[in-house]
Motif scaffolding. Structure first.
Motif, PDB file in Angstrom:
ATOM      1  N   LYS A   1     -10.557  -9.967  -6.662  1.00 22.94           N
ATOM      2  CA  LYS A   1     -10.436  -9.309  -7.966  1.00 22.94           C
ATOM      3  C   LYS A   1      -9.190  -8.425  -8.026  1.00 22.94           C
ATOM      4  O   LYS A   1      -8.397  -8.502  -8.973  1.00 22.94           O
ATOM      5  N   THR A   2      -8.998  -7.591  -6.997  1.00 23.31           N
ATOM      6  CA  THR A   2      -7.824  -6.712  -6.946  1.00 23.31           C
ATOM      7  C   THR A   2      -6.552  -7.527  -6.802  1.00 23.31           C
ATOM      8  O   THR A   2      -5.534  -7.231  -7.445  1.00 23.31           O
ATOM      9  N   LEU A   3      -6.611  -8.555  -5.969  1.00 26.63           N
ATOM     10  CA  LEU A   3      -5.436  -9.391  -5.731  1.00 26.63           C
ATOM     11  C   LEU A   3      -4.977 -10.086  -7.006  1.00 26.63           C
ATOM     12  O   LEU A   3      -3.776 -10.138  -7.314  1.00 26.63           O
ATOM     13  N   LEU A   4      -5.906 -10.583  -7.782  1.00 24.32           N
ATOM     14  CA  LEU A   4      -5.547 -11.268  -9.027  1.00 24.32           C
ATOM     15  C   LEU A   4      -4.918 -10.311 -10.038  1.00 24.32           C
ATOM     16  O   LEU A   4      -4.023 -10.701 -10.795  1.00 24.32           O
ATOM     17  N   LYS A   5      -5.368  -9.054 -10.040  1.00 19.31           N
ATOM     18  CA  LYS A   5      -4.744  -8.061 -10.923  1.00 19.31           C
ATOM     19  C   LYS A   5      -3.291  -7.813 -10.519  1.00 19.31           C
ATOM     20  O   LYS A   5      -2.407  -7.676 -11.374  1.00 19.31           O
TER      21      LYS A   5
ATOM     22  N   THR B   1      -7.200  -3.426   1.634  1.00 24.16           N
ATOM     23  CA  THR B   1      -8.461  -2.921   2.169  1.00 24.16           C
ATOM     24  C   THR B   1      -8.529  -1.402   2.088  1.00 24.16           C
ATOM     25  O   THR B   1      -7.753  -0.690   2.715  1.00 24.16           O
ATOM     26  N   ARG B   2      -9.431  -0.893   1.274  1.00 22.92           N
ATOM     27  CA  ARG B   2      -9.676   0.538   1.077  1.00 22.92           C
ATOM     28  C   ARG B   2      -8.479   1.296   0.505  1.00 22.92           C
ATOM     29  O   ARG B   2      -8.439   2.516   0.557  1.00 22.92           O
ATOM     30  N   ARG B   3      -7.503   0.590  -0.034  1.00 26.70           N
ATOM     31  CA  ARG B   3      -6.369   1.277  -0.657  1.00 26.70           C
ATOM     32  C   ARG B   3      -6.056   0.702  -2.038  1.00 26.70           C
ATOM     33  O   ARG B   3      -4.922   0.657  -2.480  1.00 26.70           O
ATOM     34  N   THR B   4      -7.097   0.261  -2.703  1.00 29.03           N
ATOM     35  CA  THR B   4      -6.905  -0.282  -4.048  1.00 29.03           C
ATOM     36  C   THR B   4      -6.394   0.790  -5.006  1.00 29.03           C
ATOM     37  O   THR B   4      -5.672   0.483  -5.962  1.00 29.03           O
TER      38      THR B   4
END
Length: 362
Positions: free
Chosen positions: A229-233, A194-197
């Motif tokens: 989306k970020t998690l899958l990356k 959260t907010r630290r991608t």
């Protein structure tokens, strides 16, 4: 030199450990820093009064958490602990005898000082960035019939900066990185996204390579849904993927997979190398989905194996069982145990933790 150190601390925040004293650890954890308030309830009346569904998890305004703490303190004993998923894993690793380092951020308030004092007492290697003009994260957890109801406000944790991690990584005297030919695990909890991608992307793109492995925890169904989306990356680059059955089912929903097994196979097919996927399911045990053959071997055929959890008679609090499982797995992995031993021993660690209030070992 003292003036320079003072300037750094004002800009980036002082660490709980004196910079440069510790050699890089084999496990480095990134996550939210929370001050946990845990209450054991004899009945669900308080949950009903505040319209909280037993077993639910989520985020909550700080004022609401503080009201709940005040209300609950009138009728139940409160256990206060350093919390946050990755910090729990760091603490359990320390108890098991594996040194780990934790990165996170706190506010400039009394809660932060309380946390720092406890971490020093427990000799936890933590680098806590201080964020001015904000509050330290807090979490409230109600245990009723072994079923935790948990809400958090991550506060300063969401402001952990990319500049902080770059500064430390690039300083030879302070760096947390081991040489890439030496085994090291960089572990990111899902809540940290959260907010630290930008921080997570920087970690993966710049530091994960060779024997420096990435480990990711899904953390919660709502995190999977909001950060898919970020998690899958991250999962694509990860060597280790942890999560419970509900979290993996949520990942099935966002990827249109019909089953966790299908999802696991798909994630392995998309990976350029070995990957170890661990699906925990409470008292039902653990499912391992992997193409791992050996530490220096290329990916092999897909293996799916189920492990039965040890029976626990005196369950007190299941909070943090997954965090303890991760710690147990890493501890055994770094001791070069077989993957089967790693899973079984990790389940034993989790089984011990749930006999305690809060995420603790006796």
């Amino acid at each position: 030199m003292e003036l320079l150190k003072f300037a750094y601390e004002k800009i980036f925040g002082a660490d709980t450990e004196t910079e440069g004293q510790c050699a890089p650890c084999q496990v480095v954890c990134f996550g939210n820093v929370l001050l946990d308030h845990t209450f054991q309830l004899d009945d669900p009346e308080l949950l009903q009064r505040h319209n909280l569904e037993p077993g639910s998890k989520g985020e909550m305004e700080l004022e609401e958490i503080e009201k709940l703490v005040t209300d609950a303190s009138n009728s139940a004993k409160c256990l206060v602990n350093p919390g946050g998923s990755a910090l729990n894993t760091t603490r359990i690793l320390k108890k098991l005898g594996t040194e780990a380092q934790f990165f996170g951020s706190v506010g400039s308030d009394k809660r932060a000082e309380q946390l720092r004092d406890v971490l020093r007492e427990q000799c936890i290697n933590a680098r806590l960035q201080t964020i001015d003009d904000t509050h330290t994260g807090q979490c409230i957890c109600f245990i009723y019939k072994d079923n935790p109801t948990m809400y958090a406000n991550i506060g300063a944790s969401e402001k952990f900066s990319l500049e902080e991690i770059s500064r430390i990584a690039n300083n030879n005297e302070q760096t947390f990185l081991r040489p890439i030919e030496r085994k090291q695990i960089l572990y990111i909890e899902g809540f940290f996204l959260t907010r630290r991608t930008d921080v997570c992307g920087h970690l993966v793109e710049n530091y994960v390579r060779s024997r420096r492995r990435l480990a990711v925890n899904l953390s919660a169904p709502y995190i999977v849904q909001q950060q898919s989306k970020t998690l899958l990356k991250l999962i694509e680059r990860a060597y280790f993927v942890f999560g419970n059955l509900k979290e993996f089912e949520a990942l099935c929903d966002v990827t249109d997979c019909k089953s966790v097994e299908t999802l696991g196979r798909q994630l392995l097919e998309q990976s350029s190398g070995p990957k170890i996927i661990l699906v925990t399911n409470g008292a039902s045990g653990v499912r391992l989905i992997t193409n791992y053959v050996g530490e220096k071997e290329p990916a092999g055929i897909v293996l799916i194996e189920d492990f039965k959890a040890p029976r626990v008679e005196n369950v007190v609090d299941a909070t943090g069982a997954g965090d303890a499982f991760v710690a147990g797995f890493f501890h055994n992995w770094l001791q070069k145990r077989s993957i089967t031993e790693c899973v079984r021993n990790a389940m034993d660690v989790a089984a011990t933790v749930i006999t305690q209030l809060g995420c603790n070992l006796p």
